[in-house]
Scaffold this motif. Structure first.
Motif, PDB file in Angstrom:
ATOM      1  N   ILE A 192      -3.808   3.432  -1.225  1.00  0.00           N
ATOM      2  CA  ILE A 192      -4.010   2.732  -2.499  1.00  0.00           C
ATOM      3  C   ILE A 192      -3.101   1.512  -2.532  1.00  0.00           C
ATOM      4  N   GLN A 193      -3.662   0.413  -3.008  1.00  0.00           N
ATOM      5  CA  GLN A 193      -2.889  -0.820  -3.088  1.00  0.00           C
ATOM      6  C   GLN A 193      -2.262  -0.951  -4.471  1.00  0.00           C
ATOM      7  N   ALA A 194      -1.101  -1.602  -4.505  1.00  0.00           N
ATOM      8  CA  ALA A 194      -0.383  -1.798  -5.763  1.00  0.00           C
ATOM      9  C   ALA A 194       0.393  -3.099  -5.685  1.00  0.00           C
ATOM     10  N   LEU A 240      -0.166  -0.101 -10.453  1.00  0.00           N
ATOM     11  CA  LEU A 240      -1.394   0.234  -9.738  1.00  0.00           C
ATOM     12  C   LEU A 240      -2.473   0.636 -10.717  1.00  0.00           C
ATOM     13  N   ARG A 251       0.866  -1.184   0.000  1.00  0.00           N
ATOM     14  CA  ARG A 251       0.000   0.000   0.000  1.00  0.00           C
ATOM     15  C   ARG A 251       0.896   1.225   0.000  1.00  0.00           C
ATOM     16  N   SER A 260      -4.313   0.650 -15.697  1.00  0.00           N
ATOM     17  CA  SER A 260      -3.076   0.225 -15.044  1.00  0.00           C
ATOM     18  C   SER A 260      -1.966   1.205 -15.360  1.00  0.00           C
TER      19      SER A 260
END
Length: 187
Positions: free
Chosen positions: A152-154, A168, A143, A174
């Protein structure tokens, strides 16, 4: 106990080749090692190169290496006398030492060959690249800590010496983004 002869002034002293094990006080391995050296013991404190995330006051660009050296065996170090007449009784009262590790009434020992193997492992780890010891590996979910994108997650796509490339999704598309180590956290 194995011994190796040491010649000095026409006489032969028998010095142990085995190492003794000292248990140190929390986070005082280096202090104990220095104090034991001052008492004329041969001391070995194995250190392990580790990934160090930058602190709040230090940005990743300030120190691209991002490594530190921590004790391989926290709270333990190895020592041996440098003279045949040297007593181990002073070890337990040495600053930084908690106690000499014992098996019953005998001090615990480690063969010289085992210490040499630990030294080889230490040398191998020292030459390892940051990418190999980084907690961030390709495919890992993280994150973002960055205030603009907090939470935000990646996915980690690649790791270099000073940055991590992330994949992300922003607004349904993407994107790849490169960030400093300190701007992400594992999930």
């Amino acid at each position: 106990m194995a011994a190796e002869p040491i010649r000095s002034a026409g006489m032969v002293d028998m010095l142990p080749t085995a190492w003794y094990v000292a248990h140190t006080k929390p986070r005082q391995e280096r202090t104990a090692a220095e104090q034991l050296r001052r008492q004329d013991f041969e001391v070995y404190l194995p250190l392990f190169k580790v990934f160090r995330e930058p602190g709040r006051r230090r940005r990743a660009t300030d120190d691209p290496a991002l490594t530190a050296h921590e004790p391989m065996f926290p709270r333990y170090l190895f020592l041996r006398p440098t003279r045949a007449t040297q007593s181990l009784s002073v070890v337990r009262s040495t600053v930084g030492v908690s106690k000499l590790v014992m098996f019953g009434h005998q001090p615990a020992t480690l063969a010289d060959a085992a210490v040499q193997a630990i030294r080889q492992a230490e040398d191998l780890r020292e030459t390892t690249d940051l990418v190999d010891i980084s907690p961030y590996q390709p495919g890992m979910a993280v994150r973002l800590r960055d205030p603009a994108l907090a939470g935000i997650q990646a996915l980690v796509q690649a790791v270099s010496a000073d940055r991590v490339t992330l994949l992300l999704t922003i607004l349904g598309r993407s994107q790849t983004v490169q960030v400093e180590f300190g701007r992400i956290a594992p999930l």
